[in-house]
Design a protein around this motif. Structure first.
Motif: not given
Length: 256
Positions: A34-52, A155-158
Motif C-alpha cells: 500500500t505504501l508503494e502504491k499510495y505513498g501512505t498506509t493510513q486509511m480513512e475510516v467512515d462511521a459506517d465502517g467503509s475505508l478509503s 467521533q474517532m471512536i465512533l
C-alpha cells in the motif's frame, strides 16, 4: 455464557505458531505494498465502517528516498505491546473492572491479526476496543465520556467502531484466563483440604497468578492456547513462589 469448548473463540481464534506468523506477515506485506502504491498506509475510516485510500500517485526514483520507511514485523510487535500497556492505563484511569480490560486486550490483539499497525493507528483502535468491551461487558460508557476523559475526539471512536467489529468477525464473546484462575483456586481449596486459617495462602497464590496472567496477556499466548491452559501456567509459576500445593500431583489428578 456459552462454554469455551463450543465457542467461536476456540473455533476461530486459537492458532498454531506458524499460522500466527503467517497472519502477521500478510498484514505487514499488504501495508508495504500500500505504501508503494499510495505513498501512505493510513486509511480513512467512515462511521459506517467503509475505508478509503488517497488516489495513487506517480512517484519518481528521487521521491522514493523521501517516502516513509515501513515497519518490519518485530517493530510492529513492539508498537502493539506499547499500546496494549496504554490500554491498561486507560482502563485503570476509568476504574473499569478487570474483565473489561481483558476483553479489550483480546479485541485489540484480534484486530491486528487482520491489519498492520501501519494501516490503522493503534491509539485509535485501542480506544475503540475499550469502548466496545464496555458495551459487551454491560458496563456502558458513552464515546463522549471516554473521549473527554482522555482528551480525544470521541467521533474517532465512533468511526472506528464498525471496522473493529468487522475485523473481529463479530465474535464478541471472549474468554480470558482470569476467571479460570479463580475456578482453579476454588478447586485447589478442596484438593488441599485448606482450613479457614490457611485461606490466606490460596489468596496470595491467586493474586500472584493474576499478575502472571497480566504478563501473559501482553504476549501472543492468548492466540495460541485456551484460557484454561494459560491459567494453569500462571498458577504453576505462582506456586513456585508460594509453595501452597503439590502442583504435579494436582495436575496428575486432573489428567487421570
Amino acid at each position: 455464557m456459552a462454554d469455551f469448548h463450543t465457542s467461536t473463540h476456540r473455533a476461530n481464534w486459537i492458532f498454531s505458531p506458524q499460522e500466527l506468523v503467517e497472519k502477521y506477515k500478510a498484514a505487514n506485506q499488504r501495508a508495504i505494498q500500500t505504501l508503494e502504491k499510495y505513498g501512505t498506509t493510513q486509511m480513512e475510516v467512515d462511521a459506517d465502517g467503509s475505508l478509503s485510500y488517497p488516489e495513487p500517485i506517480a512517484r519518481d526514483n528521487a521521491d522514493k528516498h523521501s517516502r516513509p520507511k515501513p515497519l518490519n514485523i518485530e517493530e510492529e510487535q513492539f508498537m502493539r505491546v506499547f499500546y496494549e500497556n496504554k490500554l491498561r492505563e486507560v482502563c485503570s484511569a476509568f476504574y473499569f473492572p478487570n474483565k473489561i480490560q481483558a476483553t479489550a486486550l483480546i479485541y485489540f490483539k484480534r484486530f491486528y491479526l487482520q491489519w498492520s499497525v501501519m494501516e490503522h493507528h493503534p491509539k485509535h483502535i485501542m480506544l475503540t476496543c475499550v469502548y466496545a468491551a464496555c458495551k459487551i461487558e454491560e458496563n456502558h460508557v458513552s464515546a463522549e465520556e471516554l473521549g473527554k476523559g482522555i482528551s480525544q475526539d470521541h467521533q474517532m471512536i465512533l468511526n472506528y467502531e464498525m471496522i473493529v467489529y468487522q475485523s473481529l468477525e463479530f465474535d464478541l464473546i471472549v474468554y480470558a484466563p482470569y476467571r479460570s484462575v479463580e475456578g482453579f483456586v476454588n478447586d485447589m481449596e478442596e484438593f488441599c483440604g485448606v482450613k479457614d486459617d490457611e485461606n490466606q495462602m490460596l489468596k496470595d497464590l491467586q493474586e500472584t497468578a493474576r499478575l502472571e496472567v497480566d504478563k501473559i496477556m501482553l504476549t501472543d499466548a492468548p492466540h495460541l492456547f485456551p484460557p484454561g491452559q494459560l491459567a494453569l501456567a500462571a498458577l504453576r509459576n505462582a506456586n513456585e513462589m508460594h509453595r501452597v500445593l503439590d502442583f504435579e500431583g494436582y495436575e496428575l489428578l486432573h489428567n487421570s
